[in-house]
Scaffold this motif. Structure first.
Motif, PDB file in Angstrom:
ATOM      1  N   ARG A  96       0.887  -1.118  -0.083  1.00 29.31           N
ATOM      2  CA  ARG A  96      -0.001  -0.062  -0.079  1.00 29.31           C
ATOM      3  C   ARG A  96       0.824   1.276   0.088  1.00 29.31           C
ATOM      4  N   ALA A  97       2.126   1.203   0.452  1.00 31.97           N
ATOM      5  CA  ALA A  97       3.066   2.128   0.461  1.00 31.97           C
ATOM      6  C   ALA A  97       3.684   2.743  -0.715  1.00 31.97           C
ATOM      7  N   THR A  98       3.417   1.812  -1.665  1.00 31.58           N
ATOM      8  CA  THR A  98       4.229   2.282  -3.078  1.00 31.58           C
ATOM      9  C   THR A  98       3.342   1.751  -4.148  1.00 31.58           C
ATOM     10  N   ALA A  99       3.521   2.420  -5.309  1.00 31.43           N
ATOM     11  CA  ALA A  99       3.128   1.847  -6.460  1.00 31.43           C
ATOM     12  C   ALA A  99       4.323   1.343  -7.337  1.00 31.43           C
ATOM     13  N   ASP A 100       5.546   1.224  -6.673  1.00 33.96           N
ATOM     14  CA  ASP A 100       6.635   0.965  -7.458  1.00 33.96           C
ATOM     15  C   ASP A 100       6.560  -0.562  -8.101  1.00 33.96           C
ATOM     16  N   GLN A 101       6.519  -0.901  -9.360  1.00 36.40           N
ATOM     17  CA  GLN A 101       6.387  -2.053  -9.777  1.00 36.40           C
ATOM     18  C   GLN A 101       7.330  -3.129  -9.501  1.00 36.40           C
ATOM     19  N   ARG A 102       8.747  -2.602  -9.197  1.00 33.69           N
ATOM     20  CA  ARG A 102       9.660  -3.355  -8.792  1.00 33.69           C
ATOM     21  C   ARG A 102       9.473  -3.853  -7.158  1.00 33.69           C
ATOM     22  N   VAL A 103       9.038  -2.945  -6.655  1.00 35.70           N
ATOM     23  CA  VAL A 103       8.670  -3.552  -5.088  1.00 35.70           C
ATOM     24  C   VAL A 103       7.792  -4.286  -5.190  1.00 35.70           C
ATOM     25  N   TRP A 104       6.536  -4.241  -5.840  1.00 37.22           N
ATOM     26  CA  TRP A 104       5.520  -5.140  -5.870  1.00 37.22           C
ATOM     27  C   TRP A 104       5.800  -6.562  -6.382  1.00 37.22           C
ATOM     28  N   LYS A 105       6.571  -6.538  -7.464  1.00 34.38           N
ATOM     29  CA  LYS A 105       6.951  -7.588  -8.178  1.00 34.38           C
ATOM     30  C   LYS A 105       7.987  -8.535  -7.196  1.00 34.38           C
ATOM     31  N   THR A 106       8.701  -7.819  -6.376  1.00 40.03           N
ATOM     32  CA  THR A 106       9.600  -8.433  -5.484  1.00 40.03           C
ATOM     33  C   THR A 106       8.844  -9.188  -4.311  1.00 40.03           C
ATOM     34  N   VAL A 107       8.014  -8.157  -3.707  1.00 41.99           N
ATOM     35  CA  VAL A 107       7.033  -8.697  -2.693  1.00 41.99           C
ATOM     36  C   VAL A 107       6.371  -9.898  -3.198  1.00 41.99           C
ATOM     37  N   LEU A 108       5.612  -9.788  -4.226  1.00 47.45           N
ATOM     38  CA  LEU A 108       4.834 -10.841  -4.782  1.00 47.45           C
ATOM     39  C   LEU A 108       5.509 -12.185  -5.228  1.00 47.45           C
ATOM     40  N   PHE A 109       6.921 -12.115  -5.780  1.00 45.40           N
ATOM     41  CA  PHE A 109       7.516 -13.079  -6.145  1.00 45.40           C
ATOM     42  C   PHE A 109       7.784 -13.860  -4.924  1.00 45.40           C
ATOM     43  N   GLY A 110       8.173 -13.430  -3.624  1.00 52.16           N
ATOM     44  CA  GLY A 110       8.618 -13.898  -2.476  1.00 52.16           C
ATOM     45  C   GLY A 110       7.201 -14.705  -2.096  1.00 52.16           C
ATOM     46  N   LEU A 111       6.099 -14.168  -2.191  1.00 51.25           N
ATOM     47  CA  LEU A 111       4.992 -14.580  -1.590  1.00 51.25           C
ATOM     48  C   LEU A 111       4.495 -15.830  -2.664  1.00 51.25           C
ATOM     49  N   LEU A 112       4.977 -15.889  -4.112  1.00 54.75           N
ATOM     50  CA  LEU A 112       4.534 -16.635  -4.819  1.00 54.75           C
ATOM     51  C   LEU A 112       5.314 -18.112  -4.434  1.00 54.75           C
ATOM     52  N   ILE A 113       6.724 -17.989  -4.024  1.00 55.47           N
ATOM     53  CA  ILE A 113       7.347 -18.905  -3.649  1.00 55.47           C
ATOM     54  C   ILE A 113       6.945 -19.578  -2.383  1.00 55.47           C
ATOM     55  N   ALA A 114       6.344 -18.753  -1.391  1.00 54.16           N
ATOM     56  CA  ALA A 114       5.646 -19.223  -0.170  1.00 54.16           C
ATOM     57  C   ALA A 114       4.225 -19.875  -0.680  1.00 54.16           C
ATOM     58  N   ASP A 115       3.730 -19.362  -1.583  1.00 54.88           N
ATOM     59  CA  ASP A 115       2.436 -20.283  -1.926  1.00 54.88           C
ATOM     60  C   ASP A 115       2.890 -21.746  -2.371  1.00 54.88           C
ATOM     61  N   LEU A 116       3.962 -21.924  -3.128  1.00 54.77           N
ATOM     62  CA  LEU A 116       4.485 -23.020  -3.366  1.00 54.77           C
ATOM     63  C   LEU A 116       4.806 -24.078  -2.359  1.00 54.77           C
ATOM     64  N   GLY A 117       5.645 -23.349  -1.377  1.00 51.15           N
ATOM     65  CA  GLY A 117       5.699 -24.010  -0.104  1.00 51.15           C
ATOM     66  C   GLY A 117       4.650 -24.422   0.558  1.00 51.15           C
ATOM     67  N   HIS A 118       3.563 -23.523   0.730  1.00 53.79           N
ATOM     68  CA  HIS A 118       2.363 -24.014   1.286  1.00 53.79           C
ATOM     69  C   HIS A 118       1.637 -25.059   0.699  1.00 53.79           C
ATOM     70  N   LEU A 119       1.741 -25.262  -0.366  1.00 56.00           N
ATOM     71  CA  LEU A 119       0.771 -26.139  -1.292  1.00 56.00           C
ATOM     72  C   LEU A 119       1.569 -27.601  -0.947  1.00 56.00           C
ATOM     73  N   TYR A 120       2.988 -27.423  -1.082  1.00 60.81           N
ATOM     74  CA  TYR A 120       3.829 -28.655  -0.829  1.00 60.81           C
ATOM     75  C   TYR A 120       3.713 -29.261   0.733  1.00 60.81           C
ATOM     76  N   SER A 121       3.575 -28.251   1.609  1.00 62.73           N
ATOM     77  CA  SER A 121       3.439 -28.530   2.872  1.00 62.73           C
ATOM     78  C   SER A 121       2.035 -29.462   3.196  1.00 62.73           C
ATOM     79  N   LEU A 122       1.091 -29.588   2.159  1.00 54.50           N
ATOM     80  CA  LEU A 122      -0.084 -30.074   2.402  1.00 54.50           C
ATOM     81  C   LEU A 122       0.032 -31.853   1.914  1.00 54.50           C
ATOM     82  N   LEU A 123       1.191 -32.114   1.169  1.00 51.59           N
ATOM     83  CA  LEU A 123       1.468 -33.374   0.682  1.00 51.59           C
ATOM     84  C   LEU A 123       1.014 -34.485   1.713  1.00 51.59           C
ATOM     85  N   PRO A 124       1.585 -34.372   3.006  1.00 49.28           N
ATOM     86  CA  PRO A 124       1.147 -35.465   3.791  1.00 49.28           C
ATOM     87  C   PRO A 124      -0.378 -35.757   4.043  1.00 49.28           C
ATOM     88  N   LEU A 125      -1.090 -34.797   3.638  1.00 51.47           N
ATOM     89  CA  LEU A 125      -2.604 -35.041   3.652  1.00 51.47           C
ATOM     90  C   LEU A 125      -3.018 -35.919   2.577  1.00 51.47           C
TER      91      LEU A 125
END
Length: 176
Positions: A96-125
């Motif tokens: 919310r503090a910025t409209a700088d696409q580099r910042v958005w892309k950096t944060v969202l890329f990190g969260l995308l990696i976290a999404d993949l890890g989150h989905l992987y963590s469900l595998l034991p189910l």
């Protein structure tokens, strides 16, 4: 006489200009409102409603009552709640503090990696958790399709979908 080596060094050290554009509404709505609220709800349940959180994640292995949650599980759930809170703050405040696409892309890329890890963590189910919507409970809806949605929107953002950046390609006229 001007010292050009100092000028050149100063220009090289200067930060790149921010790339700012009007962000499409779907990204602003999801990343600045819907997802942070969802993560805050996850933090609440992981810290304050731990038995429910465990039961909804995997009822068969959850303790029978709230009083039977092992201390180690309680600590880990509170740590998870803290990470959900960080997730909330990164999206709700940093983005919310910025409209700088580099910042958005950096944060969202990190969260995308976290999404993949989150989905992987469900595998034991079991692999059914990834696609058997008829078996999902409220927790599964947050763990699977909501994460799919978030990851899909992150990929779309990173690819520039919705920014109208397409250039028209015109055919060259043949000269006779």
């Amino acid at each position: 006489m001007a010292d050009t080596s100092k000028d050149t060094a100063a220009k090289a050290a200067a930060p790149k200009l921010a790339t700012t554009v009007q962000l499409p509404a779907v990204y602003r709505l999801f990343f600045l409102l819907i997802e942070p609220i969802s993560a805050l709800v996850g933090a609440y349940f992981a810290h304050f409603r731990q038995h429910d959180y465990l039961s909804w994640t995997h009822a068969a292995s959850a303790p029978a009552s709230a009083g039977e949650i092992p201390v180690v599980s309680s600590v880990v759930l509170s740590q998870l709640a803290n990470l959900y809170l960080l997730f909330t703050l990164n999206e709700a405040l940093v983005l919310r503090a910025t409209a700088d696409q580099r910042v958005w892309k950096t944060v969202l890329f990190g969260l995308l990696i976290a999404d993949l890890g989150h989905l992987y963590s469900l595998l034991p189910l079991g692999t059914d958790v990834y696609w058997r919507a008829d078996l999902w409970n409220a927790m599964d809806y947050g763990n699977v399709p909501f994460v799919y949605l978030g990851a899909s929107l992150r990929v779309a953002f990173l690819l520039g979908v919705g920014f109208g950046g397409r250039k028209k390609i015109t055919k060259a006229k043949k000269t006779a």
